[in-house]
Design a protein around this motif. Structure first.
Motif, PDB file in Angstrom:
ATOM      1  N   VAL A   1      -0.104   0.935 -15.507  1.00 28.48           N
ATOM      2  CA  VAL A   1      -0.358   2.295 -15.981  1.00 28.48           C
ATOM      3  C   VAL A   1      -0.748   3.200 -14.817  1.00 28.48           C
ATOM      4  N   ILE A   2      -1.621   2.716 -13.951  1.00 28.19           N
ATOM      5  CA  ILE A   2      -2.078   3.533 -12.819  1.00 28.19           C
ATOM      6  C   ILE A   2      -0.920   3.825 -11.866  1.00 28.19           C
ATOM      7  N   ALA A   3      -0.095   2.826 -11.578  1.00 22.54           N
ATOM      8  CA  ALA A   3       1.054   3.032 -10.695  1.00 22.54           C
ATOM      9  C   ALA A   3       2.045   4.013 -11.311  1.00 22.54           C
ATOM     10  N   LEU A   4       2.300   3.890 -12.613  1.00 23.38           N
ATOM     11  CA  LEU A   4       3.208   4.816 -13.288  1.00 23.38           C
ATOM     12  C   LEU A   4       2.671   6.239 -13.237  1.00 23.38           C
ATOM     13  N   SER A   5       1.391   6.392 -13.508  1.00 23.52           N
ATOM     14  CA  SER A   5       0.791   7.718 -13.501  1.00 23.52           C
ATOM     15  C   SER A   5       0.854   8.345 -12.108  1.00 23.52           C
ATOM     16  N   GLN A   6       0.561   7.547 -11.095  1.00 25.98           N
ATOM     17  CA  GLN A   6       0.597   8.063  -9.726  1.00 25.98           C
ATOM     18  C   GLN A   6       2.013   8.464  -9.313  1.00 25.98           C
ATOM     19  N   ALA A   7       3.027   7.785  -9.888  1.00 26.63           N
ATOM     20  CA  ALA A   7       4.422   8.091  -9.560  1.00 26.63           C
ATOM     21  C   ALA A   7       4.981   9.246 -10.386  1.00 26.63           C
ATOM     22  N   GLY A   8       4.163   9.848 -11.232  1.00 25.33           N
ATOM     23  CA  GLY A   8       4.610  10.992 -12.012  1.00 25.33           C
ATOM     24  C   GLY A   8       4.833  10.723 -13.479  1.00 25.33           C
ATOM     25  N   PHE A   9       4.730   9.467 -13.905  1.00 26.38           N
ATOM     26  CA  PHE A   9       4.891   9.115 -15.327  1.00 26.38           C
ATOM     27  C   PHE A   9       3.505   9.077 -15.962  1.00 26.38           C
TER      28      PHE A   9
ATOM     29  N   GLU B   1      -7.272  10.082  -4.718  1.00 27.22           N
ATOM     30  CA  GLU B   1      -7.369  10.902  -5.938  1.00 27.22           C
ATOM     31  C   GLU B   1      -7.044  10.084  -7.187  1.00 27.22           C
ATOM     32  N   THR B   2      -6.193   9.062  -7.041  1.00 23.37           N
ATOM     33  CA  THR B   2      -5.901   8.179  -8.176  1.00 23.37           C
ATOM     34  C   THR B   2      -7.123   7.349  -8.536  1.00 23.37           C
ATOM     35  N   LEU B   3      -7.819   6.857  -7.512  1.00 26.34           N
ATOM     36  CA  LEU B   3      -9.053   6.096  -7.770  1.00 26.34           C
ATOM     37  C   LEU B   3     -10.070   6.949  -8.501  1.00 26.34           C
ATOM     38  N   ASP B   4     -10.149   8.236  -8.128  1.00 28.00           N
ATOM     39  CA  ASP B   4     -11.107   9.123  -8.787  1.00 28.00           C
ATOM     40  C   ASP B   4     -10.660   9.441 -10.214  1.00 28.00           C
ATOM     41  N   ARG B   5      -9.358   9.670 -10.381  1.00 30.81           N
ATOM     42  CA  ARG B   5      -8.866  10.043 -11.708  1.00 30.81           C
ATOM     43  C   ARG B   5      -9.118   8.931 -12.716  1.00 30.81           C
TER      44      ARG B   5
END
Length: 673
Positions: free
Chosen positions: A272-280, A152-156
């Motif tokens: 940025v992607i890792a932060l977003s996936q972790a809730g940030f 879902e992160t790859l799609d987002r």
């Protein structure tokens, strides 16, 4: 005239809606949530007392729950100023400091061209995403799995892949009847020196970059070949893509920040992607370059205090200091930066994968103010074991403070720098850096004793401190003098002291003006030690203190007898500042006039001394005229300070004496034998 969409977007990025609306309303700060960009005020379009007018900065709209008025940035100016759309744009352009686009028939053509290029980048995004699912992208998918990116992160983030064939994308887009010229203009293809056409991105994981309007404006590519010349490659500057004016993930981050999440600025796409996936989810990154002033303004539009997440290595620290140096002249109240420093050799992605989101949360919670980073640079690894080295530090710190444009913020920075300096050297805290003492007075007018505090000699184990220091709020003041000896209550004061008393009494009675005259209080060389102590106490008052609270604070600082006796002086009782019912507006010109008269008198003294020096080298009528004029002006200034009537103060505040100083003296005449 049709305006380019890019120009309107630029205005939206430079001016927040609350900034523009704030000129017309008074915000209800009890209801407003400034950190979330959620503002409330009485509606400017109809009469009301309650705060029913709602502004949402993150979405750029306003709505009144009373009269149902609604709109965006341009609509508000149209309604509030009663102008058309083009006039509203011109008003906002002037406020933002940007020129209006030239009125030429090619403007619409340029806008249409940008729209056509956006269609090309959208088509390329879909093609890259399809390639990530092919067999050629097996190694790329394995890499993304090792980085623990969920499907879902790859799609987002619309992550894709550019295969190894040098013209795979070019062939696919040409097959859709997209001209090569347009593909090249979108930054997706280029022409080699030998004339061959090829893709710009080859064998790379692709990160599409969207702007605030949700258009794909460019791409970032991470090389799969470890021997590639550049690990990350970005689109070149195009009619769509301006690296210094955009941020990766800006649109999504703005939405998340509007819901209360902190804005985190990381170094790269994967962070940025890792932060977003972790809730940030309110995470952004610059686009392959150092942070620019435009990007800082974009960050502050989203959040008043972004968190800069720095890698723990030396390169990360240097990057943070570059951001701090860039931001220093731009910071102001409600517009700052904090720095979250990660462990050495670790970036946000590494930390989250190794220790989880909780570890990243702790790093963000421990973020330090910008001044902490600048102080460390100025002091770490340096020795200050000699007066020369300490003087060098003071020079560097003064230069740092001098770069802050906001006067109030510069004063608060100075207080904090003084506190840090005192801790470093193990000396009592003062609220200003040491200043060099003045040269000895040439006319012998004053020779203050050490207890006066003006130019007291320093202990041998610390640098000279001078009279411009201001003890921080809350620190104990020097003991107040008794009523019998206090200079505040002595009747036989010289005109300078009388003027000082009027200015100080005006600020005692009208503390709302202290912030306005703070630099005057801080920079004046007071003729009496008691005056300096009172000025220090005034500067210590909490912002917005009411007159009664201010009086109680000052009584504690200098004693009730000294304060009451000051206010009972004849020149104070007849002054406009002490009239019954006098307001801050009534007192302001009188206080300003007193300070101006002080400056005038001291300027006249300098003029007379310079004339005497010239006279010693050979007198003539011009020198005699200068001395006579200086004496006359000094006499006039003394008469102003003797009475301090309202009209005389108003005249002094016009600085008419300076007009005399600038007048042309009579020409020399030859003496008759």
């Amino acid at each position: 005239m049709r305006l380019p969409d890019s120009f309107l977007d630029d205005l939206r990025s430079r001016l927040s809606l609350s900034q523009v609306v704030g000129r017309k309303v008074v915000w209800d700060m009890k209801k407003t949530n400034q950190a979330k960009g959620d503002w409330w005020a009485p509606c400017p379009f109809h009469q009301e007392k309650s705060a029913s007018f709602h502004v949402v900065d993150s979405k750029g709209y306003y709505y009144c729950f009373g009269c149902q008025a609604k709109g965006n940035l341009f609509g508000f100016v149209q309604e509030s100023e009663n102008v058309g759309f083009m006039e509203a744009v011109e008003i906002l352009a002037r406020e933002a400091g940007v020129p209006m686009p030239a009125r030429d028939p090619k403007a619409a053509e340029k806008a249409d061209r940008a729209s056509e290029l956006a269609k090309v980048t959208e088509a390329a995004t879909k093609w890259f995403r399809m390639q990530l699912k092919t067999g050629a992208a097996q190694e790329a998918r394995a890499y993304l799995e090792r980085r623990r990116l969920a499907p879902e992160t790859l799609d987002r983030f619309e992550i894709g892949f550019a295969p190894s064939q040098p013209d795979a994308l070019l062939t696919a887009l040409l097959a859709k009847d997209i001209p090569f010229e347009r593909i090249e203009a979108a930054g997706l293809a280029l022409v080699e020196e030998d004339g061959r056409r090829r893709d710009r991105f080859i064998n790379r994981i692709i990160f599409p970059i969207r702007d605030a309007r949700d258009r794909v404006i460019g791409f970032g590519g991470r090389a799969m070949n470890p021997n590639a010349p550049a690990k990350y490659l970005n689109s070149p500057e195009t009619e769509l893509f301006d690296k210094g004016a955009n941020l990766y993930n800006l649109r999504a981050a703005r939405t998340a920040a509007g819901k209360g999440q902190p804005l985190v600025v990381a170094e790269g796409y994967m962070d940025v992607i890792a932060l977003s996936q972790a809730g940030f989810e309110a995470a952004v990154a610059p686009l392959g370059t150092a942070v620019t002033e435009r990007q800082l303004q974009l960050m502050w539009r989203v959040s008043p205090e972004p968190l800069i997440a720095l890698d723990g290595d030396a390169a990360g620290q240097k990057a943070g200091l570059r951001v701090a140096d860039l931001a220093l002249p731009l910071v102001e109240a409600g517009q700052a930066l904090r720095f979250a420093i990660l462990p050495e050799g670790v970036d946000p992605d590494d930390l989250i994968r190794a220790e989880g989101p909780g570890a990243m949360r702790r790093v963000l919670d421990d973020a330090v103010p910008m001044l902490t980073l600048l102080w460390r640079r100025a002091t770490e690894g340096r020795s200050f074991d000699s007066p020369e080295r300490r003087a060098m530090l003071d020079r560097d710190l003064r230069a740092l403070l001098g770069r802050i444009s906001d006067a109030s913020l510069r004063r608060h920075y100075g207080q904090e720098v003084a506190r840090l300096r005192a801790e470093l050297f193990g000396v009592p805290v003062t609220d200003a850096l040491p200043a060099a003492p003045p040269p000895p007075p040439e006319d012998g007018r004053w020779a203050p004793p050490p207890e006066d505090g003006r130019w007291a000699p320093s202990p041998p184990d610390r640098p000279w401190q001078g009279n411009r220091r201001r003890p921080r709020r809350g620190a104990p003041l020097p003991a107040a003098t008794t009523t019998r000896t206090s200079a505040l209550v002595q009747g036989a004061l010289d005109p300078d002291a009388l003027l000082e008393q009027v200015a100080l009494a005006g600020l005692v009675l009208h503390p709302a003006l202290i912030e306005e005259f703070a630099e005057r209080l801080e920079g004046t060389s007071w003729s009496r030690g008691d005056h300096g102590r009172l000025a220090t106490a005034l500067l210590r008052l909490p912002p917005g203190a009411a007159p009664d609270a201010a009086r109680a604070h000052l009584i504690d600082a200098i004693g009730p007898d000294a304060l009451d006796s000051l206010l009972a002086q004849p020149q104070i009782r007849i002054s406009p500042v002490a009239r019954p019912g006098a307001t801050a507006d009534d007192a302001r010109p009188c206080i300003e006039g007193a300070f101006v008269s002080l400056d005038t008198r001291r300027g006249i003294d300098r003029e007379a001394r310079e004339a005497l020096e010239d006279f010693a080298d050979g007198g003539d009528e011009a020198m005699t005229w200068r001395l006579a004029q200086a004496a006359r002006r000094r006499h006039d200034a003394a008469r102003v300070s003797d009475g301090m009537k309202g009209e005389a103060v108003a005249e002094a505040s016009n600085a008419s004496y300076y007009d005399d100083l600038l007048a042309t003296p009579p020409r020399k005449t030859r003496r008759k034998k």
